[in-house]
Design an enzyme around this catalytic site. Structure first.
Site, mmCIF file in Angstrom:
data_model
loop_
_atom_site.group_PDB
_atom_site.id
_atom_site.type_symbol
_atom_site.label_atom_id
_atom_site.label_comp_id
_atom_site.label_asym_id
_atom_site.label_seq_id
_atom_site.Cartn_x
_atom_site.Cartn_y
_atom_site.Cartn_z
ATOM 1 N N HIS A 152 47.544 43.600 60.696
ATOM 2 C CA HIS A 152 46.096 43.536 60.397
ATOM 3 C C HIS A 152 45.389 44.826 60.831
ATOM 4 O O HIS A 152 44.269 44.793 61.327
ATOM 5 C CB HIS A 152 45.431 42.331 61.083
ATOM 6 C CG HIS A 152 45.928 41.011 60.594
ATOM 7 N ND1 HIS A 152 45.292 40.267 59.622
ATOM 8 C CD2 HIS A 152 47.013 40.284 60.950
ATOM 9 C CE1 HIS A 152 45.955 39.141 59.403
ATOM 10 N NE2 HIS A 152 47.013 39.130 60.190
ATOM 11 N N HIS A 180 41.476 36.497 69.963
ATOM 12 C CA HIS A 180 42.549 35.853 70.728
ATOM 13 C C HIS A 180 42.509 34.348 70.461
ATOM 14 O O HIS A 180 41.460 33.727 70.607
ATOM 15 C CB HIS A 180 42.351 36.160 72.216
ATOM 16 C CG HIS A 180 43.291 35.437 73.134
ATOM 17 N ND1 HIS A 180 44.582 35.100 72.765
ATOM 18 C CD2 HIS A 180 43.124 34.985 74.399
ATOM 19 C CE1 HIS A 180 45.158 34.465 73.783
ATOM 20 N NE2 HIS A 180 44.307 34.382 74.770
ATOM 21 N N ASN A 191 43.516 33.071 58.162
ATOM 22 C CA ASN A 191 43.962 33.840 57.001
ATOM 23 C C ASN A 191 43.380 33.217 55.738
ATOM 24 O O ASN A 191 42.840 32.107 55.784
ATOM 25 C CB ASN A 191 45.493 33.803 56.894
ATOM 26 C CG ASN A 191 46.169 34.835 57.806
ATOM 27 O OD1 ASN A 191 45.547 35.779 58.266
ATOM 28 N ND2 ASN A 191 47.449 34.623 58.052
HETATM 29 FE FE1 HDD Z 1 48.224 37.094 63.950
HETATM 30 C C1 HDD Z 1 46.276 39.815 64.393
HETATM 31 C C2 HDD Z 1 45.948 35.804 61.714
HETATM 32 C C3 HDD Z 1 50.410 34.550 63.165
HETATM 33 C C4 HDD Z 1 50.229 38.063 66.434
HETATM 34 N N1 HDD Z 1 46.469 37.705 63.199
HETATM 35 C C5 HDD Z 1 45.823 38.854 63.519
HETATM 36 C C6 HDD Z 1 44.584 38.933 62.799
HETATM 37 C C7 HDD Z 1 44.497 37.795 62.030
HETATM 38 C C8 HDD Z 1 45.679 37.021 62.294
HETATM 39 C C9 HDD Z 1 43.377 37.416 61.110
HETATM 40 C C10 HDD Z 1 43.594 40.078 62.851
HETATM 41 C C11 HDD Z 1 42.595 39.887 63.934
HETATM 42 C C12 HDD Z 1 41.579 41.008 63.878
HETATM 43 O O1 HDD Z 1 40.890 41.111 62.861
HETATM 44 O O2 HDD Z 1 41.518 41.772 64.845
HETATM 45 N N2 HDD Z 1 48.214 35.542 62.633
HETATM 46 C C13 HDD Z 1 47.140 35.116 61.902
HETATM 47 C C14 HDD Z 1 47.432 33.823 61.337
HETATM 48 C C15 HDD Z 1 48.698 33.482 61.738
HETATM 49 C C16 HDD Z 1 49.180 34.554 62.563
HETATM 50 C C17 HDD Z 1 46.468 33.007 60.498
HETATM 51 C C18 HDD Z 1 49.499 32.239 61.447
HETATM 52 C C19 HDD Z 1 48.995 31.086 61.276
HETATM 53 N N3 HDD Z 1 50.009 36.451 64.639
HETATM 54 C C20 HDD Z 1 50.742 35.368 64.212
HETATM 55 C C21 HDD Z 1 51.878 35.182 65.061
HETATM 56 C C22 HDD Z 1 51.824 36.154 66.016
HETATM 57 C C23 HDD Z 1 50.650 36.949 65.724
HETATM 58 C C24 HDD Z 1 52.905 34.084 64.904
HETATM 59 C C25 HDD Z 1 52.747 36.415 67.164
HETATM 60 C C26 HDD Z 1 53.404 35.500 67.774
HETATM 61 N N4 HDD Z 1 48.294 38.711 65.134
HETATM 62 C C27 HDD Z 1 49.181 38.878 66.139
HETATM 63 C C28 HDD Z 1 48.910 40.091 66.994
HETATM 64 C C29 HDD Z 1 47.606 40.654 66.329
HETATM 65 C C30 HDD Z 1 47.373 39.693 65.186
HETATM 66 C C31 HDD Z 1 50.037 41.012 67.161
HETATM 67 C C32 HDD Z 1 47.618 42.115 65.935
HETATM 68 C C33 HDD Z 1 46.313 42.682 66.390
HETATM 69 C C34 HDD Z 1 45.705 41.628 67.164
HETATM 70 O O3 HDD Z 1 46.535 40.544 67.215
HETATM 71 O O4 HDD Z 1 44.620 41.664 67.715
HETATM 72 O O5 HDD Z 1 48.686 39.724 68.296
#
Ligand code: HDD
Length: 694
Positions: free
Chosen positions: A76, A340, A149
């Site tokens: 993202h 978060h 999402n």
């Molecule tokens: Fe995630 C970012 C949505 C599964 C780990 N995720 C991130 C963002 C969105 C989502 C909208 C952007 C947030 C922003 O605008 O700063 N992610 C989802 C959805 C998931 C999902 C709807 C499944 C239902 N994500 C998911 C899993 C993991 C992560 C299974 C790890 C175990 N996601 C992250 C992250 C991020 C992230 C690495 C990258 C940047 C951040 O968090 O702030 O932690």
């Protein structure tokens, strides 16, 4: 709107205002506030000599610049943020004690960040991808983050697989190709080895992955959460955002062309809409399952690769979010906002969905690196409106000045302050779910059906949506080099639907499915097709191509009708400046052919006027506009002499037809033509067709 309501909505804005800074009318200074006499020349020994260490201004300016970048989000990375507010439609104490869901006269400020998942920060907006839809609610109980999402399911069932998946879908590590795309070997190799992804892959290859606008897509919390009321009673819920403009998509050809013509298409669209006062609105809905019904379904409600069909579990609409203010600074707000999953308020709680549990660790962890330490909550965009009192201390970039000697609990010196709060006093208490089991690395048997809901989604699509899906497979899997992987994709999707598997095989040059898999027999869920959505002409964009000598009355009538419906119009011509009508009326040209393209509009209209049409006949770009608008099945209209222009450009049979049958032929093709000076009824038909999107 009462003052109270307004004040509540403005509370976050006021908090942010304290940190804002404008250079207008001000003198330049260093970061230490020392006025600067020259910021273009470094301090030298003689005008041709070396720069000297003493130049504190040079060093400060340069070191600040050298440290401007922070790591982009690991997923993202590309996003765009906007401010707004949320208001519940009614009080719902029976469902939840969350305060921001109780009082329709209280507006809770929100910050929303829309994003793509795979591409890096500078990638294009319109690529095929999941869109992130993350909302931070600044509630009186503290921040609640709904990190959603635009698709209701996910690629995997357990957070443990997320790093593998992300490594597979990101550009391949040896050459960093391809950017922002799932069309490559490693992703599909991962897919065939992780068959729980079947359902989500169909969403990813559907039209949902190429939205027309952030304003025209749904949002889904994906996981099963809990609502808890003040009696401690819990229910399972899923969150939904429903856009009031309906759910609409681009075509694949449009999205590819847009990626080159305007990589910022979605952020521009959102920015412009908010600046124009056309505030995007989304209703918040919840699906609710009583605790006693947990096992009443033929899927496990803790499995994030499953949705709850809306026909089985209806969506209850509980409030509305309005996005009404653009950010002031992209880095300070969009880049530094930190979402978060663990930011949750009393009245909402988690479940044991193993994907959700994995996310609860990952988000906090990633911010520590990205934002350089544990004080990122003090960055203005992240600060809650609720007061903060605890014994967390120090760390890089600490802003708060904590007074006194005591930074521990329990303590006698401060009489144990800051004091904790009971459930009744608003303290967060985790829902006391009874859990009993052995420590095992296992997946529940109830998570093992990967194909029924994939078939549910496929069966629910209309014929055009299915055709788009097949073509998406041809592109995505067609881009895979390893024939083995392609063959395995065909075998995998033969578990979903045989027509689909055969279509894939045909398009990507491998054998039809060899295994004799059973297709699940599932009735469609109409709510899953985009054909069921809302349609409106409002905020759509129409291009009108003009050359000197166009019929003024026709353009005027059309423009008035469009403006009455809040449709945007752009006048396009060969060059910028002015074009003159048959009455010698000047009209401003907003775009020349070089600065725009048919893909940037929802419809095209060309008026009559002999001299004007004669000129357009010689403009290749005008013809390309017509061809593309037609190919993308968008509303295409011409009046009087311009109809002839269409017949020279559009399919052969229109050139051969006589005048009357030509008009009928055009209308059969969805092209709106009229031979008359009166455009009143015609403009209404044009608007109706525009509202229908395609
Ligand atoms: Fe995630 C970012 C949505 C599964 C780990 N995720 C991130 C963002 C969105 C989502 C909208 C952007 C947030 C922003 O605008 O700063 N992610 C989802 C959805 C998931 C999902 C709807 C499944 C239902 N994500 C998911 C899993 C993991 C992560 C299974 C790890 C175990 N996601 C992250 C992250 C991020 C992230 C690495 C990258 C940047 C951040 O968090 O702030 O932690």
């Amino acid at each position: 709107m009462s003052n109270d309501k307004q004040n509540q909505q403005d509370a976050k804005n006021q908090q942010l205002n304290e940190y804002k800074n404008s250079n207008q009318g001000e003198k330049m200074s260093t970061d230490q506030g020392i006025k600067i006499s020259n910021s273009s020349e470094s301090l030298k020994v003689g005008d041709r000599g070396p720069t000297i260490m003493e130049d504190f201004h040079f060093r400060e300016k340069m070191t600040h610049f050298d440290h401007e970048r922070i790591p982009e989000r690991v997923v993202h990375a590309r996003g765009f943020g906007v401010h707004g507010y949320f208001e519940p439609y009614e009080s719902m104490p029976e469902l939840t004690k969350a305060k921001f869901l109780q009082n329709p006269s209280v507006k809770t400020p929100v910050f929303v960040r829309f994003s793509t998942v795979v591409g890096s920060r500078g990638s294009a907006d319109t690529v095929r991808d999941v869109r992130g839809f993350a909302t931070k609610f600044f509630t009186e109980d503290g921040n609640f983050d709904l990190v959603a999402n635009n698709m209701p399911v996910f690629f995997m069932q357990d957070g443990m697989k997320f790093p593998d998946f992300v490594h597979a879908i990101k550009p391949e590590p040896d050459n960093e190709i391809p950017q922002a795309s799932a069309a490559h070997d490693t992703l599909w190799d991962w897919v065939v080895h992780n068959r729980e992804s079947a359902h989500m892959m169909l969403w990813l290859l559907s039209d949902r992955a190429i939205p027309r606008s952030f304003r025209m897509m749904e949002g889904f919390g994906v996981h099963t959460f809990r609502f808890v009321n003040d009696q401690g009673k819990a229910r399972f819920i899923k969150f939904h955002w429903k856009p009031l403009l309906g759910v609409h998509s681009l075509t694949w050809d449009e999205s590819q062309k847009l990626a080159g013509k305007n990589p910022d298409f979605h952020r521009q669209d959102l920015w412009d809409a908010i600046n124009n006062g056309e505030y995007p609105e989304y209703e918040l809905g919840v699906q609710i399952i009583e605790e006693e019904q947990e096992f009443d379904f033929d899927f496990d409600i803790l499995d994030s690769t499953k949705l709850w069909p809306e026909e089985q579990v209806p969506v209850k609409i509980i409030g509305k979010m309005t996005l009404n203010r653009n950010q002031d600074n992209f880095f300070s707000e969009t880049e530094q906002v930190a979402f978060h999953m663990g930011n949750i308020v009393p009245g909402i709680d988690f479940t044991n969905d193993p994907l959700l549990q994995g996310r609860l660790f990952s988000y906090l962890d990633t911010q520590l690196l990205r934002l350089g330490g544990p004080n990122f909550n003090e960055i203005p965009i992240n600060r809650p409106l609720a007061p903060i009192h605890n014994n967390q201390r120090d760390g890089f970039h600490r802003m708060t000045i904590n007074k006194g000697k005591v930074s521990y609990s329990p303590n006698g010196i401060l009489n144990n302050d800051p004091a904790t709060s009971s459930f009744i006093e608003g303290g967060f208490e985790h829902y006391q779910e009874k859990v009993d089991g052995r420590k095992v690395r296992m997946r529940s048997e109830s998570f093992k059906d990967h194909y029924t809901q994939a078939a549910l989604f496929y069966n629910s699509l209309s014929e055009p949506e299915k055709r788009h899906l097949h073509k998406a497979f041809h592109f995505e899997v067609g881009s895979v080099k390893d024939p083995n992987i392609k063959q395995q994709v065909v075998e995998m999707f033969s578990n979903v639907n045989h027509t689909l598997a055969n279509e894939i095989a045909k398009g990507v040059g491998v054998e039809p499915p060899q295994s004799n898999n059973q297709e699940p027999k599932v009735a469609p869920s109409p709510a899953l097709s985009q054909l069921q959505t809302k349609f409106s002409p409002s905020t759509r964009k129409v291009g009108i191509i003009l050359a000197d000598g166009f019929k003024f009355s026709e353009v005027q009538e059309m423009m008035n009708a469009l403006r009455n419906q809040d449709v945007h119009i752009e006048i396009i011509s060969k060059t910028l400046g002015k074009v003159h009508s048959d009455q010698n009326e000047p009209v401003n040209v907003q775009k020349n052919y070089a600065t725009t393209h048919s893909v940037m509009y929802d419809a095209l209209f060309i008026p009559g006027g002999k001299q004007h049409v004669d000129q357009l006949t010689t403009h290749k770009e005008a013809k390309d506009f017509i061809k593309d608008t037609f190919a993308h099945a968008k509303t295409l209209g011409a009046s009087n002499e311009a109809i002839n222009l269409f017949s020279t450009v559009l399919p052969k049979q229109t050139q051969l037809a006589n005048e009357q049958s030509k008009n009928e032929l055009f209308n059969d093709m969805g092209v709106l033509t009229i031979q008359s000076d009166q455009l009143t009824d015609y403009s209404q038909s044009f608007i109706e067709q525009l509202a229908n999107h395609r």
